[in-house]
Scaffold this active site. Structure first.
Site, mmCIF file in Angstrom:
data_model
loop_
_atom_site.group_PDB
_atom_site.id
_atom_site.type_symbol
_atom_site.label_atom_id
_atom_site.label_comp_id
_atom_site.label_asym_id
_atom_site.label_seq_id
_atom_site.Cartn_x
_atom_site.Cartn_y
_atom_site.Cartn_z
ATOM 1 N N ASP A 303 38.014 45.920 35.298
ATOM 2 C CA ASP A 303 38.467 44.662 36.155
ATOM 3 C C ASP A 303 37.398 43.494 35.756
ATOM 4 O O ASP A 303 36.218 43.666 35.600
ATOM 5 C CB ASP A 303 38.608 44.993 37.596
ATOM 6 C CG ASP A 303 39.319 43.926 38.416
ATOM 7 O OD1 ASP A 303 39.562 42.838 37.872
ATOM 8 O OD2 ASP A 303 39.873 44.272 39.604
HETATM 9 C C1 BGC Z 1 41.312 41.053 40.074
HETATM 10 C C2 BGC Z 1 42.263 41.529 38.928
HETATM 11 C C3 BGC Z 1 42.703 40.516 37.927
HETATM 12 C C4 BGC Z 1 41.319 39.668 37.314
HETATM 13 C C5 BGC Z 1 41.706 38.694 36.250
HETATM 14 C C6 BGC Z 1 40.055 40.215 39.215
HETATM 15 O O1 BGC Z 1 39.263 39.630 40.175
HETATM 16 O O2 BGC Z 1 40.848 42.115 40.605
HETATM 17 O O3 BGC Z 1 43.563 42.207 39.452
HETATM 18 O O4 BGC Z 1 43.569 40.810 37.054
HETATM 19 O O5 BGC Z 1 40.845 39.352 38.361
HETATM 20 O O6 BGC Z 1 41.976 37.568 36.921
#
Ligand code: BGC
Length: 763
Positions: A303
């Site tokens: 993530d």
């Molecule tokens: C989120 C993800 C997301 C990623 C990219 C993160 O902060 O938890 O779900 O896909 O950002 O935007």
């Protein structure tokens, strides 16, 4: 058709005839599969030869580059300061970019990648969570439709628009189960139930990936966040998770397993630690379960910044240590933390990370690039005309409206106040969200400069009513504010009207990532506005737009009609107007329990009975498991939702009273539309394992069917119960069904069981 012994025999005869047909079809399918597999194997061999040859040419830095992903045009998290991205792409040190959209931008960046030594194309990723340009309802809302085809269709359209805009990969679906509406991200998932959640995960993945990677209208899906992120303690985003193995396997992992089985291309790990180990650094989750036990062949992306965040967790000394822990644990790609690019090559040189692990991660990523056809043509998703046609396709709006109206849940309709007449003389449309476009889209919509094509509630109503209907409008309040200065104008409008429609709830910024709330009552003084309007004595309908279950006890107890619309996307206003004026009969059912107060959280329908179960719907006395200040039951239960018609359940019949080896139990009953209008009902099947080696929930959803019936029409509904539906993870974490008595419950909601029977499982 009513159910009786005559048609029971008929059904059996039809079943037998069908069996022959099925066997013949099955044989033909086997032959087709054989030839398909042969061709696939050939393609796979070709691909492996290509990738192996390419990898032989790659330097260690170029390999690490493939594992590196940066945000490009905007950020959805804290950016790690670093070098010049364009220069790094030219040097082959970037494998993927996120947050880029549009053919012009993706083409320009791909051209930079084509200047690198080995010309390995970039993968472009974006959070296309509920639609690209055409915005669909938020995922939690779509889950309320219990309509797997509609959900698949929504993901399909999203994929068509996304792929046509040069993007290869969406960070969706989020398949995290959550039982805590304080957590702002419940809006992104399918709610609280692993069975429903697993089917929805599959539907979304099939929708995104269409006919398979490489089709020009398919994007790679990404099941996230692996794992247990939805159980963050206190509903606080990014928080720790402390969970038994049993709960992990039984409640939180099934949608991920379903995603793998559905062929999901990628997985994203999660920010939380699980029992003390950050998911990003968990070899148990990523190597043992995902890539080991489940044989997942795609790749795992971290993530946002979660590799580097292992330092803050107190699990890694620095980013080098974090990079080592993440790669050893099976995390293939580093999103935005720059831990891999800065440290992996050195770690390999020092012998701290085996090169085989880097090679495995690189190969997984190159495989997806190959499957997407990017080595044949890195620009194959870059076609301006296709982009223009796809994002302006009017058909997509029709589908978005259909999904939106199916996602609406009718919570209350006293004395059939709804649907309204289209020729009502004067209607007051009140509330801060009635004319808002942005707030209809909900969190995680793809950013566009111009949202003028979003249909507001006011516009939807305006289009629907007769020419002679007069509409009055007042905002009344701001959800972020506590001032009541707008009340007088709103009350005045109500006094001049025959009926009052109030649109309240959450603004777009009130649910979503990092939007956890300790207080999930209707924000601000919105409920006071409802009280003031109610005091006028006019008939009042409350529409609640929100990204999560909210608490609105006074409204629920007093106002005659309540519609829960969530955040419905581009077609929100049209969809709500269709329901308000009876052009669509609401059919949604809650995919998440609505608590009476925050004190009941976490709350879900599949709880254990305990040794001292409290009576339903009363406060407890005499040492029972409940609360002395309120009943243990929720305000609205999982599976609940009303219709403008009524349904009757009758004639439950099981094919046998015993389930023996190799046999299933067939469940039949008759569902009749007993009202005056056509409508859809979501008939639900729950089971209970009465006694087992581990305590089992009082109810578990194991089947449902959404059925359309004309007034007076009946249909025999059939559910199959096989061993799998009776199985659970025992103390040794083996998935097994234990002999004994199973209750079968059929109903319109988890708290509205209409028919009940039981059978015995014989080993
Ligand atoms: C989120 C993800 C997301 C990623 C990219 C993160 O902060 O938890 O779900 O896909 O950002 O935007």
């Amino acid at each position: 058709m009513k159910f009786n012994n005559g048609n029971w025999t008929m059904i059996k005869a039809i079943n037998e005839k069908n069996n022959y047909l099925h066997r013949a079809l099955f044989f033909i399918c086997l032959v087709c599969i054989h030839f398909q597999l042969k061709a696939q194997k050939g393609n796979e061999q070709q691909m492996n030869v290509f990738i192996d040859a390419l990898m032989k040419k790659m330097t260690l830095d170029e390999k690490v580059g493939q594992l590196n992903q940066y945000a490009s045009n905007w950020s959805t998290g804290p950016i790690s300061p670093g070098g010049n991205i364009i220069q790094e792409i030219k040097e082959g040190r970037v494998g993927s970019l996120l947050n880029v959209k549009g053919v012009d931008k993706t083409r320009a960046l791909q051209e930079v990648a084509m200047q690198s030594r080995l010309k390995i194309p970039l993968l472009f990723a974006l959070d296309v969570v509920h639609g690209y340009k055409t915005t669909f309802p938020i995922p939690l809302a779509e889950a309320a439709s219990w309509d797997l085809n509609a959900i698949k269709q929504s993901a399909r359209i999203a994929a068509i628009e996304t792929a046509a805009s040069g993007i290869h990969w969406t960070f969706a679906p989020m398949v995290d189960i959550s039982r805590d509406p304080r957590w702002g991200r419940v809006m992104e998932g399918a709610g609280e139930d692993p069975y429903l959640g697993s089917l929805i995960a599959k539907a979304r993945i099939k929708g995104f990936q269409g006919n398979g990677l490489g089709s020009l209208d398919a994007v790679m899906a990404c099941a996230k966040h692996f794992a247990a992120y939805g159980a963050a303690i206190g509903g606080r985003d990014y928080n720790s998770v402390d969970m038994s193995e049993h709960t992990l396997w039984e409640i939180y992992l099934p949608p991920f397993k379903a995603a793998v089985d559905a062929g999901v291309a990628t997985m994203m790990n999660s920010f939380n630690d699980l029992n003390g180990i950050p998911a990003t650094g968990s070899a148990y989750l990523q190597r043992d379960i995902l890539k080991g036990k489940w044989k997942f062949k795609g790749f795992v992306v971290s993530d946002w910044g979660s590799i580097g965040e292992m330092v803050e967790h107190g699990y890694a000394v620095d980013k080098s240590d974090a990079a080592q822990k993440a790669i050893l644990a099976g995390n293939d790609m580093d999103m935005e933390s720059r831990s891999y690019t800065a440290n992996l090559a050195q770690l390999v040189k020092e012998g701290k990370v085996p090169i085989a692990m880097i090679d495995d991660a690189v190969k997984r990523i190159l495989t997806k690039k190959y499957e997407m056809g990017l080595f044949d043509d890195p620009f194959r998703y870059c076609n301006e005309q296709r982009e223009k046609d796809a994002i302006n396709n009017p058909q997509h709006r029709i589908i978005a409206r259909d999904v939106a109206q199916k996602s609406i849940v009718l919570l209350k309709n006293q004395n059939n106040l709804l649907p309204l007449s289209k020729s009502t003389k004067t209607i007051a449309v009140i509330g801060p969200l009635a004319k808002s476009k942005e707030d209809m889209l909900g969190f995680w919509n793809v950013p566009w400069q111009d949202n003028s094509d979003v249909v507001t509630l006011y516009e939807g109503i305006e289009k629907k009513v007769s020419n002679s209907t007069k509409l009055l409008y007042a905002a009344g309040v701001d959800p972020n504010d506590t001032t009541k200065s707008g009340f007088a104008e709103a009350v005045n409008a109500a006094l001049q009207s025959d009926v009052v429609i109030v649109s309240v709830g959450e603004k777009r910024s009130m649910s979503g990532e990092a939007k956890s709330r300790s207080n999930i009552h209707l924000p601000g003084v919105q409920e006071d506005l409802i009280k003031a309007l109610y005091a006028t004595g006019k008939p009042i309908i409350v529409i609640i737009n929100a990204g999560r279950p909210l608490i609105f006890d006074w409204t629920a107890n007093n106002v005659p009609a309540i519609i829960y619309t969530w955040w419905l996307g581009s077609e929100a206003g049209n969809a709500i107007a269709n329901v308000l004026f009876g052009d669509y009969n609401p059919s949604g059912k809650l995919p998440m329990t609505f608590p009476r107060t925050e004190g009941q959280i976490p709350i879900h329908y599949d709880y254990f009975n305990t040794g001292r179960p409290a009576p339903e719907n009363t406060k407890v006395v005499n040492f029972r498991s409940g609360y002395i200040d309120l009943p243990k039951t929720p305000k609205y239960a999982f599976g609940y939702g009303l219709s403008y018609t009524t349904f009757k359940y009758e004639g439950l019949k099981l094919s046998d009273s015993m389930m023996t080896k190799g046999k299933n139990i067939e469940v039949y009953f008759t569902l009749t539309n007993t009202g005056k209008v056509a409508g859809e009902e979501v008939a639900q099947l729950y089971i209970r394992d009465k006694v087992a080696s581990l305590v089992r929930p009082v109810k578990e959803l194991k089947g449902f069917e959404k059925v359309y019936l004309n007034p007076g029409e009946s249909k025999v509904i059939h559910f199959k119960i096989d061993r799998d539906k009776l199985s659970f993870y025992n103390q040794k974490l083996e998935w097994k069904a234990e002999p004994g008595t199973f209750m079968v419950m059929i109903g319109a909601a988890s708290d509205n069981i209409q028919l009940q029977s039981s059978f015995k499982l014989i080993d």
